[in-house]
Write an enzyme that holds these catalytic residues in place. Structure first.
Site, PDB file in Angstrom:
ATOM      1  N   GLU A  51       0.825  -1.208   0.000  1.00 22.36           N
ATOM      2  CA  GLU A  51       0.000   0.000   0.000  1.00 22.36           C
ATOM      3  C   GLU A  51       0.863   1.264   0.000  1.00 22.36           C
ATOM      4  O   GLU A  51       0.535   2.252  -0.666  1.00 22.36           O
ATOM      5  CB  GLU A  51      -0.922   0.010   1.230  1.00 22.36           C
ATOM      6  CG  GLU A  51      -1.914  -1.148   1.265  1.00 22.36           C
ATOM      7  CD  GLU A  51      -1.404  -2.336   2.058  1.00 22.36           C
ATOM      8  OE1 GLU A  51      -2.208  -2.986   2.735  1.00 22.36           O
ATOM      9  OE2 GLU A  51      -0.183  -2.622   1.991  1.00 22.36           O
ATOM     10  N   THR A 195      17.848 -40.364   0.900  1.00 24.82           N
ATOM     11  CA  THR A 195      18.146 -39.545  -0.278  1.00 24.82           C
ATOM     12  C   THR A 195      19.579 -39.026  -0.222  1.00 24.82           C
ATOM     13  O   THR A 195      20.291 -39.009  -1.236  1.00 24.82           O
ATOM     14  CB  THR A 195      17.161 -38.365  -0.366  1.00 24.82           C
ATOM     15  OG1 THR A 195      15.847 -38.872  -0.574  1.00 24.82           O
ATOM     16  CG2 THR A 195      17.523 -37.437  -1.506  1.00 24.82           C
ATOM     17  N   ASP A 199      22.063 -40.192  -3.173  1.00 18.75           N
ATOM     18  CA  ASP A 199      22.339 -39.199  -4.220  1.00 18.75           C
ATOM     19  C   ASP A 199      23.363 -38.136  -3.839  1.00 18.75           C
ATOM     20  O   ASP A 199      23.852 -37.426  -4.717  1.00 18.75           O
ATOM     21  CB  ASP A 199      21.041 -38.486  -4.615  1.00 18.75           C
ATOM     22  CG  ASP A 199      19.970 -39.447  -5.120  1.00 18.75           C
ATOM     23  OD1 ASP A 199      20.350 -40.511  -5.657  1.00 18.75           O
ATOM     24  OD2 ASP A 199      18.774 -39.141  -4.972  1.00 18.75           O
TER      25      ASP A 199
END
Length: 363
Positions: A51, A195, A199
């Site tokens: 605003e 994971t 990886d």
């Protein structure tokens, strides 16, 4: 025309994706005699609100104008002064609000303040769209726990990797680029130890835009299996490493930097609600769940997923591949809920299905 200007507010607000946390995304448009005289959006936490930017651009033209904003103007002193007072000082005639602010410090009081001073107000224009844009803010401000967006990339037959575990790459470059955008838009990325061990991901945004920070990285590692050489523990961003009560990580702790914060669970098995509560206490308002099938299954079974982004590649890997989700225990289709507010689009050669879990409030 109210919907037209509110859509513009949403467009403006979205430009600050990933930059305003823990504040919401807000855009503002000021219209006088059918002409836009001011626009603005909240660009970064601690800086002027939407605003204020729009009022500065409008200048004297704000007198007697209509102001459109997707979230109720604030009425309290925080890191910036209340927007309600700036609106009143500018002489705005009418304010159209997309949705009320769920923050208990506002929660309708902003609109009430404006109305008490003779400013016409309308609330609820494109409210569903406004709520969706600020879903992470709404979740955090009402529960003090982060919004969870589960992202997965799978083949048409629901496999995330080949039988040998190779997952590079299931989806194409366009979908992978979108994932980096999601990492940038949310506060943190969450994975499990499986994971990390399989990886060794960095979980970073590449390339990182100027003046932006890497997302916080969160590793759930109940048994403390992650080694100190794991790339996810390297410097470059904050890391929350959650381990079980009995996990021995003394050797690794001696080699990691101060950017790694260890969350020691009170139980041997890490309880996911406990993790989300700790992240909320640390100011993490949203997380991207990128863990493997086991972690995704646990989040889903605990009804902790708030949104799903499923990237489906036009490939068939076969039943010997690794499934995207583990056993959920549904004995009959009648018990299997559907995603809500589903949308689909092409991302390169892949399909992105976006939706909200059956337990969500999305329509």
């Amino acid at each position: 025309m109210a919907a037209h200007y509110m859509r513009r507010c949403l467009q403006l607000a979205a430009q600050a994706q990933g930059m305003t946390s823990p504040n919401p995304l807000v855009g503002c448009v000021i219209v006088r005699e059918g002409k836009v005289v001011g626009e603005g959006y909240h660009q970064r936490a601690g800086e002027p609100h939407a605003e204020v930017h729009a009022l500065r651009q409008a200048g004297q033209a704000a007198l007697g104008a209509d102001l459109y904003v997707n979230l109720e103007p604030c009425c309290h002193f925080g890191r910036t002064p209340p927007c309600t007072e700036a609106i009143l000082q500018a002489g705005v005639r009418r304010v159209v609000v997309g949705m009320l602010d769920p923050n208990p410090q506002v929660a309708g009081q902003g609109v009430a303040r404006l109305q008490s001073q003779g400013v016409e107000s309308e609330v609820g224009v494109l409210e569903a769209d406004c709520r969706r844009l600020n879903a992470p803010f709404v979740k955090f401000i009402t529960t003090r726990t982060p919004y969870v967006l589960w992202k997965t990339a799978a083949s048409l037959d629901g496999r995330v990797a080949a039988a040998g575990g190779d997952a590079r790459w299931v989806t194409g470059p366009e979908a992978r680029a979108e994932v980096h955008s999601l990492r940038l838009a949310l506060d943190a990325v969450v994975v499990g130890s499986g994971t990390v061990l399989a990886d060794d991901p960095e979980l970073t945004v590449r390339p990182l835009p100027a003046e932006r920070q890497q997302p916080v990285r969160v590793v759930l590692d109940g048994r403390g299996r992650v080694s100190g050489s794991a790339r996810v523990l390297a410097a470059g961003a904050r890391v929350f490493w959650a381990v079980g009560s009995d996990a021995d990580i003394s050797a690794v702790q001696a080699s990691i930097g101060g950017h790694v914060h260890v969350l020691r669970s009170p139980t041997e098995d890490i309880q996911l609600p406990w993790v989300l509560e700790r992240l909320g206490e640390a100011g993490i308002t949203s997380v991207l769940l990128e863990g493997g099938p086991r972690l995704a299954t646990a989040f889903w079974q605990n009804q902790l997923v708030d949104e799903v982004r499923w990237y489906a590649a036009p490939k068939l890997i076969g039943s010997d591949g690794i499934p995207s989700v583990g056993a959920l225990g549904y004995a009959a289709m009648a018990r299997v809920g559907s995603l809500r507010a589903v949308s689909c689009r092409l991302v390169g050669d892949d399909i992105c299905v976006q939706g909200y879990p059956p337990w969500s409030e999305e329509e």
